[in-house]
Scaffold this active site. Structure first.
Site: not given
Length: 295
Positions: A48, A157
């Site tokens: 990632r 978020d």
């Protein structure tokens, strides 16, 4: 300015963070967002963050760690959190919660709104907005006049990319497949990228970037809070703190919906009681929701 020699394409995949570097990255993530990286996640971190190191033309994780720890690395720290955050969501996920919302939670709230009151709902950890728009569809089915009522949904978020996607209201056709066909026809229109949430429903939802680990800017109380499959990434002390914060943010009679593997451990002083599968509620007493606003 970075003076390192850029790596050849693809070679970054060979760079593996050391155990010490992985621990440091885990510490930074935990301090910044309360998220815990489980043991054995070296390959996940590597895969990632590889794009971030490549974009910054950094040759090693030590340089990356130095950047995100520096005062100049605030923006990259957000990128790191975004990269290491798991975003899994779909419309009508854990359908039993929306059944409870439809049959028990929303009818009295809609009645209050039609009598001139306000209703506030929060989708915390909303990812790309599919949960918030599911709530909106359930609400719209019960109250076709929702655009004339003082009802608002906050979708928050930690990942700014997810917030941008939710705000656009555009999803690939495969994403809307779990939605009943009649609701697809009513609340989506075809577009080049797939399907777009209709404007009235988009106006019902406000998308805001928010780190649950930090102070919350909202004032007032919420009548319904969804925070599902988010807190499982926090350690037990952070979880306990968040449960208390959510309880404090709920209006009397308010509902709290958690993910399928999340449970609230009773603590002295808490008034939350079980109201179904991973569903909790405060008793009906005291004033209703107040002036819930957000920037």
């Amino acid at each position: 300015m970075n003076t390192q020699t850029p790596l050849p394409p693809g070679s970054l995949r060979q760079i593996v963070p050391s155990e010490a570097e992985l621990n440091t990255i885990a510490t930074i993530l935990h301090e910044a967002a309360g998220i815990v990286i489980a043991p054995g996640k070296t390959s996940m971190v590597q895969s990632r963050l590889a794009k971030r190191l490549r974009a910054l033309q950094l040759n090693d994780y030590a340089s990356y760690i130095a950047l995100v720890r520096s005062s100049e690395g605030i923006a990259e720290r957000r990128e790191m959190i975004s990269a290491l955050t798991t975003n899994v969501t779909h419309f009508f996920r854990e359908k039993h919660h929306f059944d409870t919302l439809r049959t028990n939670a929303l009818p009295p709230l809609i009645a209050r709104a039609r009598a001139g009151g306000r209703v506030r709902i929060w989708s915390a950890g909303s990812s790309n907005g599919q949960e918030a728009y599911t709530i909106a569809m359930v609400l719209a089915e019960l109250a076709p006049d929702f655009d004339r009522l003082d009802i608002r949904i906050l979708a928050s978020d930690i990942d700014p990319m997810m917030i941008a996607r939710g705000r656009s209201g555009i999803y690939p056709e495969t994403a809307i497949e779990p939605i009943p066909t009649d609701l697809q026809r009513k609340y989506f229109s075809a577009c080049d990228a797939g399907a777009e949430v209709i404007a009235p429903l988009r106006k019902l939802v406000s998308f805001k970037e928010l780190n649950l680990h930090n102070p919350w800017p909202m004032s007032g109380k919420f009548d319904v809070i969804f925070c599902r499959n988010v807190v499982i990434y926090f350690d037990p002390p952070a979880q306990a703190k968040l449960w208390q914060r959510f309880e404090n943010q709920l209006a009397p009679g308010g509902w709290l919906f958690l993910g399928h593997s999340e449970r609230i451990t009773p603590v002295p002083g808490s008034q939350l009681t079980s109201a179904g599968v991973t569903t909790y509620r405060l008793p009906e007493s005291g004033p209703k929701s107040g002036d819930t606003t957000w920037p």
